[in-house]
Design an enzyme around this catalytic site. Structure first.
Site, PDB file in Angstrom:
ATOM      1  N   SER A  29       0.906  -1.308  -0.065  1.00  0.00           N
ATOM      2  CA  SER A  29       0.030   0.122   0.156  1.00  0.00           C
ATOM      3  C   SER A  29       0.861   1.412   0.087  1.00  0.00           C
ATOM      4  CB  SER A  29      -0.919  -0.017   1.253  1.00  0.00           C
ATOM      5  OG  SER A  29      -1.685  -0.852   1.250  1.00  0.00           O
ATOM      6  N   HIS A  60      -3.432   0.764  -5.245  1.00  0.00           N
ATOM      7  CA  HIS A  60      -2.935  -0.266  -5.901  1.00  0.00           C
ATOM      8  C   HIS A  60      -3.367  -0.246  -7.418  1.00  0.00           C
ATOM      9  CE1 HIS A  60      -1.786  -2.809  -2.378  1.00  0.00           C
ATOM     10  NE2 HIS A  60      -2.811  -1.920  -1.711  1.00  0.00           N
ATOM     11  N   HIS A  82      -4.961  -9.100  -1.607  1.00  0.00           N
ATOM     12  CA  HIS A  82      -5.176  -9.456  -0.072  1.00  0.00           C
ATOM     13  C   HIS A  82      -6.114 -10.630   0.277  1.00  0.00           C
ATOM     14  CE1 HIS A  82      -3.393  -5.157  -0.538  1.00  0.00           C
ATOM     15  NE2 HIS A  82      -2.790  -5.475   0.571  1.00  0.00           N
ATOM     16  N   TYR A  84      -8.417 -10.347   2.290  1.00  0.00           N
ATOM     17  CA  TYR A  84      -9.550  -9.621   2.730  1.00  0.00           C
ATOM     18  C   TYR A  84     -10.293  -9.133   1.525  1.00  0.00           C
ATOM     19  CZ  TYR A  84      -6.864  -5.318   1.972  1.00  0.00           C
ATOM     20  OH  TYR A  84      -6.045  -4.406   1.599  1.00  0.00           O
ATOM     21  N   GLU A  85      -9.705  -9.116   0.186  1.00  0.00           N
ATOM     22  CA  GLU A  85     -10.448  -8.692  -0.542  1.00  0.00           C
ATOM     23  C   GLU A  85     -11.349  -9.763  -1.281  1.00  0.00           C
ATOM     24  OE1 GLU A  85      -8.139  -5.971  -3.604  1.00  0.00           O
ATOM     25  OE2 GLU A  85      -6.743  -7.176  -2.650  1.00  0.00           O
ATOM     26  N   ALA A 112       2.809  -1.850   4.157  1.00  0.00           N
ATOM     27  CA  ALA A 112       2.673  -0.945   5.203  1.00  0.00           C
ATOM     28  C   ALA A 112       2.154  -1.528   6.446  1.00  0.00           C
ATOM     29  CB  ALA A 112       1.689   0.036   4.597  1.00  0.00           C
ATOM     30  N   MET A 210      -1.753  -6.890   7.107  1.00  0.00           N
ATOM     31  CA  MET A 210      -2.860  -7.773   6.493  1.00  0.00           C
ATOM     32  C   MET A 210      -2.405  -8.513   5.209  1.00  0.00           C
ATOM     33  SD  MET A 210      -6.114  -4.947   6.728  1.00  0.00           S
ATOM     34  CE  MET A 210      -6.157  -3.965   8.191  1.00  0.00           C
ATOM     35  N   SER A 211      -1.124  -8.528   5.139  1.00  0.00           N
ATOM     36  CA  SER A 211      -0.651  -9.147   3.795  1.00  0.00           C
ATOM     37  C   SER A 211       0.692 -10.066   4.156  1.00  0.00           C
ATOM     38  CB  SER A 211      -0.125  -7.872   2.872  1.00  0.00           C
ATOM     39  OG  SER A 211       0.705  -7.333   3.300  1.00  0.00           O
ATOM     40  N   ASN A 234       1.752   3.738  10.917  1.00  0.00           N
ATOM     41  CA  ASN A 234       0.784   4.137  11.981  1.00  0.00           C
ATOM     42  C   ASN A 234       1.396   3.523  13.157  1.00  0.00           C
ATOM     43  OD1 ASN A 234      -0.868   2.000  10.204  1.00  0.00           O
ATOM     44  ND2 ASN A 234      -1.503   1.768  12.493  1.00  0.00           N
ATOM     45  N   HIS A 246      -7.347   4.625   6.673  1.00  0.00           N
ATOM     46  CA  HIS A 246      -6.515   4.152   5.542  1.00  0.00           C
ATOM     47  C   HIS A 246      -5.628   5.496   5.065  1.00  0.00           C
ATOM     48  CE1 HIS A 246      -5.040   1.882   2.307  1.00  0.00           C
ATOM     49  NE2 HIS A 246      -5.710   2.487   1.376  1.00  0.00           N
TER      50      HIS A 246
HETATM   51  N1  HPA Z   1      -2.980  -3.241  11.418  1.00  0.00           N
HETATM   52  C1  HPA Z   1      -3.074  -4.001  10.389  1.00  0.00           C
HETATM   53  N2  HPA Z   1      -2.655  -3.586   9.098  1.00  0.00           N
HETATM   54  C2  HPA Z   1      -2.264  -2.544   9.013  1.00  0.00           C
HETATM   55  C3  HPA Z   1      -1.987  -1.231   9.661  1.00  0.00           C
HETATM   56  C4  HPA Z   1      -2.543  -1.780  11.365  1.00  0.00           C
HETATM   57  O1  HPA Z   1      -2.481  -0.914  12.158  1.00  0.00           O
HETATM   58  N3  HPA Z   1      -1.583  -0.490   9.367  1.00  0.00           N
HETATM   59  C5  HPA Z   1      -1.341  -0.836   8.107  1.00  0.00           C
HETATM   60  N4  HPA Z   1      -1.681  -1.833   7.877  1.00  0.00           N
END
Ligand code: HPA
Length: 271
Positions: A29, A60, A82, A84-85, A112, A210-211, A234, A246
């Site tokens: 990302s 993306h 992903h 989750y998609e 990320a 998440m990847s 973050n 996001h």
């Molecule tokens: N959690 C999960 N996935 C993420 C995060 C997070 O805080 N930041 C970027 N991808």
């Protein structure tokens, strides 16, 4: 059969690009801009590649980019798939299989991630030393094709120690401060609860995302060496008194983009 699909996609790509990169990049990302730095690029949209899934998430682009980066032939996934998609783990990892079939030996995965280690700060870059699969599944479940890899793959060096060392020395050589830590892969698409973040920390995680975990499992199954770099976009939920968005993830990756690009380019030069 899966192997036939892999070979079909790889044959298509060989015809389209006539390139034989040994290094593959998976760009996370906000980090896809690295693919824009590839020289003499041949760009192939995922939708044109037989049996490739199509990326849906914002930020993306969804194409493979073949070309030269730091004087080395590479192929980059600009946009990844992903879980989750709604893709199966098999679909998520299909491009990794195809890269292997193209002759790729080393994969650099980027993402990320949320910082779980409280000494981290948004904008930090982290060499992934290991991962914890918390995704409730595994891309290798099902019949094993021994042409692709062994039934019970060793994961004691999921992330190549040699590549980690190179990444560390490269950071020093360009005076970039770098973190190291364990990446925990969750399914998403929700960010974690504060309790889950505390649990992750107790379990030994330094960052959450998440990847990456499925792709790395398949890369190791197929005998490729892996380097993983997270951009801490973050702090994970509950550490700071603010909700996660996001937009923050994208903003941070944009802020560190220049350092990230410089770093990965230097690493590619050294491997
Ligand atoms: N959690 C999960 N996935 C993420 C995060 C997070 O805080 N930041 C970027 N991808």
């Amino acid at each position: 059969m899966m192997r036939e699909k892999i070979e079909k996609a790889a044959e298509f790509l060989k015809r389209e690009s006539s390139k034989t990169p040994k290094t593959g990049l998976i760009l996370g990302s906000g980090l896809g801009v690295l693919a824009d730095e590839i020289e003499s690029p041949v760009k192939i949209e995922y939708s044109r590649i037989p049996d490739f899934p199509i990326s849906t998430v914002e930020g993306h682009a969804g194409q493979l980019v073949f070309g030269t980066l730091s004087g080395k032939e590479v192929v980059a996934m600009q946009g990844r798939f992903h879980y989750y998609e709604g893709y199966s783990f098999e679909q998520v990892t299909f491009p990794v299989r195809v890269m292997k079939a193209l002759g790729v030996e080393t994969i650099i995965v980027t993402n990320a991630a949320g910082g779980v280690n409280e000494s981290f700060q948004p904008g930090d870059l982290m060499i992934i030393t290991d991962h914890i699969n918390n995704m409730g599944g595994n891309p290798l479940i099902g019949p094993n094709d021994s042409e692709l890899g062994v039934r019970f793959p060793d994961m004691s060096e999921a992330y190549s120690r040699k590549l980690q060392k190179i990444a560390k020395e490269t950071a020093e050589s360009i005076q970039l401060s770098i973190r190291e830590g364990v990446y925990v892969g969750n399914t998403g698409p929700v960010y974690e609860t504060p309790a889950e973040v505390r649990m992750t920390r107790i379990l030994g995680g330094d960052a959450v995302g998440m990847s990456t975990v499925p792709e790395v499992i398949v890369a190791r199954h197929s005998g490729m060496q892996v380097l993983g770099i997270s951009c801490i976009s973050n702090m994970a939920a509950g550490i700071l008194d603010q909700p996660l968005t996001h937009d923050e993830v994208i903003e941070t990756t944009e802020r560190v983009r220049a350092d990230f690009l410089r770093y990965i380019k230097e690493i590619v030069k050294s491997i």
